[in-house]
Design a protein around this motif. Structure first.
Motif, PDB file in Angstrom:
ATOM      1  N   TRP A  35      21.653   1.321 -28.529  1.00 45.67           N
ATOM      2  CA  TRP A  35      20.934   0.836 -27.358  1.00 45.67           C
ATOM      3  C   TRP A  35      20.374  -0.557 -27.579  1.00 45.67           C
ATOM      4  CZ3 TRP A  35      21.609   3.369 -23.007  1.00 45.67           C
ATOM      5  CH2 TRP A  35      22.001   4.716 -23.073  1.00 45.67           C
ATOM      6  N   ALA A  36      20.222  -0.947 -28.830  1.00 47.54           N
ATOM      7  CA  ALA A  36      19.688  -2.271 -29.144  1.00 47.54           C
ATOM      8  C   ALA A  36      20.435  -2.854 -30.328  1.00 47.54           C
ATOM      9  CB  ALA A  36      18.194  -2.202 -29.448  1.00 47.54           C
ATOM     10  N   CYS A  37      20.678  -4.141 -30.253  1.00 47.92           N
ATOM     11  CA  CYS A  37      21.279  -4.866 -31.363  1.00 47.92           C
ATOM     12  C   CYS A  37      20.246  -5.857 -31.896  1.00 47.92           C
ATOM     13  CB  CYS A  37      22.534  -5.612 -30.918  1.00 47.92           C
ATOM     14  SG  CYS A  37      22.222  -6.917 -29.683  1.00 47.92           S
ATOM     15  N   VAL A 132      23.057   2.842 -19.093  1.00 46.36           N
ATOM     16  CA  VAL A 132      21.745   3.491 -19.127  1.00 46.36           C
ATOM     17  C   VAL A 132      21.860   4.922 -18.600  1.00 46.36           C
ATOM     18  CG1 VAL A 132      19.430   3.461 -18.125  1.00 46.36           C
ATOM     19  CG2 VAL A 132      20.456   1.341 -18.971  1.00 46.36           C
ATOM     20  N   GLU A 133      22.541   5.085 -17.477  1.00 47.36           N
ATOM     21  CA  GLU A 133      22.808   6.420 -16.928  1.00 47.36           C
ATOM     22  C   GLU A 133      23.958   6.301 -15.944  1.00 47.36           C
ATOM     23  OE1 GLU A 133      20.537   8.943 -13.743  1.00 47.36           O
ATOM     24  OE2 GLU A 133      19.654   9.353 -15.712  1.00 47.36           O
ATOM     25  N   PRO A 134      25.085   6.943 -16.220  1.00 49.79           N
ATOM     26  CA  PRO A 134      26.237   6.834 -15.319  1.00 49.79           C
ATOM     27  C   PRO A 134      25.866   7.190 -13.887  1.00 49.79           C
ATOM     28  CG  PRO A 134      26.888   7.896 -17.372  1.00 49.79           C
ATOM     29  CD  PRO A 134      25.391   7.749 -17.425  1.00 49.79           C
ATOM     30  N   GLY A 135      26.225   6.300 -12.963  1.00 49.73           N
ATOM     31  CA  GLY A 135      25.979   6.533 -11.546  1.00 49.73           C
ATOM     32  C   GLY A 135      24.607   6.102 -11.054  1.00 49.73           C
ATOM     33  N   ARG A 136      23.727   5.655 -11.959  1.00 48.16           N
ATOM     34  CA  ARG A 136      22.359   5.337 -11.535  1.00 48.16           C
ATOM     35  C   ARG A 136      22.290   4.090 -10.662  1.00 48.16           C
ATOM     36  NH1 ARG A 136      17.562   7.304 -12.409  1.00 48.16           N
ATOM     37  NH2 ARG A 136      15.701   5.984 -12.294  1.00 48.16           N
ATOM     38  N   ARG A 137      23.180   3.137 -10.872  1.00 47.83           N
ATOM     39  CA  ARG A 137      23.093   1.888 -10.103  1.00 47.83           C
ATOM     40  C   ARG A 137      23.304   2.126  -8.607  1.00 47.83           C
ATOM     41  NH1 ARG A 137      28.237  -0.638  -9.081  1.00 47.83           N
ATOM     42  NH2 ARG A 137      29.962   0.443 -10.111  1.00 47.83           N
ATOM     43  N   ALA A 138      23.966   3.229  -8.266  1.00 45.79           N
ATOM     44  CA  ALA A 138      24.165   3.538  -6.849  1.00 45.79           C
ATOM     45  C   ALA A 138      22.933   4.188  -6.229  1.00 45.79           C
ATOM     46  CB  ALA A 138      25.371   4.463  -6.687  1.00 45.79           C
TER      47      ALA A 138
END
Length: 204
Positions: A35-37, A132-138
């Motif tokens: 999640w972080a580099c 972050v979470e599949p489908g959350r941007r919708a």
């Protein structure tokens, strides 16, 4: 394109070289699981190493942040960078202090980041939300014009990369095998916990 990254002077592993892995799928899996580099770069001779969120689309690694970020300004101006993602999978407890170790998966990427155009920026930010979470941007409100303008997205083409992995039990010297102390691996797991809902009241 081959299944492996070419070994270069930057990516050649010298210490315990047998742990090196140039396989693209291995490098991608390590990057994607993180999640972080940590991004290392230098400004006016002063080295910096800054953690930040990252995500990958194909052979491109993305980071983002505020336009005023020193990290993004320096990288956007062409500063060479190295990017590291590491997962610690276990503590390796040996019979001698010298042979204690950790089991880990790490990936290093070298190169230069470049700012992206508006279309790629929108696609990249959408992909970040899907990580972050599949489908959350919708489901959520997307960035408005001012939020979009205030955000910088940088892209690094993954051309010089290497993974390094250690797994398995301790490697004690034969003479130490009779020492009466527990030896083995204490696994470390990273997992999601029970979700904690936001209790802020909805707007009227």
């Amino acid at each position: 394109m081959t299944d492996r990254y070419a070994q270069t002077p930057l990516t050649r592993v010298r210490r315990i070289a047998q742990r090196a892995d140039y396989d693209r799928a291995t490098v991608h899996a390590i990057l994607d699981a993180g999640w972080a580099c940590h991004v290392a770069f230098a400004v006016d001779g002063q080295p910096h190493c800054i953690p930040t969120a990252h995500w990958r689309i194909g052979e491109t690694l993305y980071i983002h942040g505020s336009n005023g970020s020193r990290l993004l300004r320096a990288l956007g101006d062409g500063a060479p960078a190295s990017v590291c993602v590491t997962h610690v999978d276990g503590l390796v407890l040996a019979r001698s202090a010298f042979h204690h170790s950790i089991n880990y998966r790490s990936a290093m990427v070298y190169g230069r980041f470049e700012p992206v155009g508006e279309d790629e920026k929108r696609q990249a930010l959408d992909a970040f939300m899907d990580k972050v979470e599949p489908g959350r941007r919708a489901k959520v409100r997307g960035p408005d014009a001012s939020e979009f303008a205030a955000t910088t997205v940088l892209a690094l083409e993954i051309e010089q990369a290497v993974a390094k992995v250690r797994s398995g039990p301790p490697k004690d010297d034969e003479a130490d095998l009779g020492i009466a102390v527990w030896a083995g691996v204490r696994p470390i797991e990273t997992r999601f916990g029970e979700p904690i809902p936001d209790l802020a009241p909805a707007a009227a």
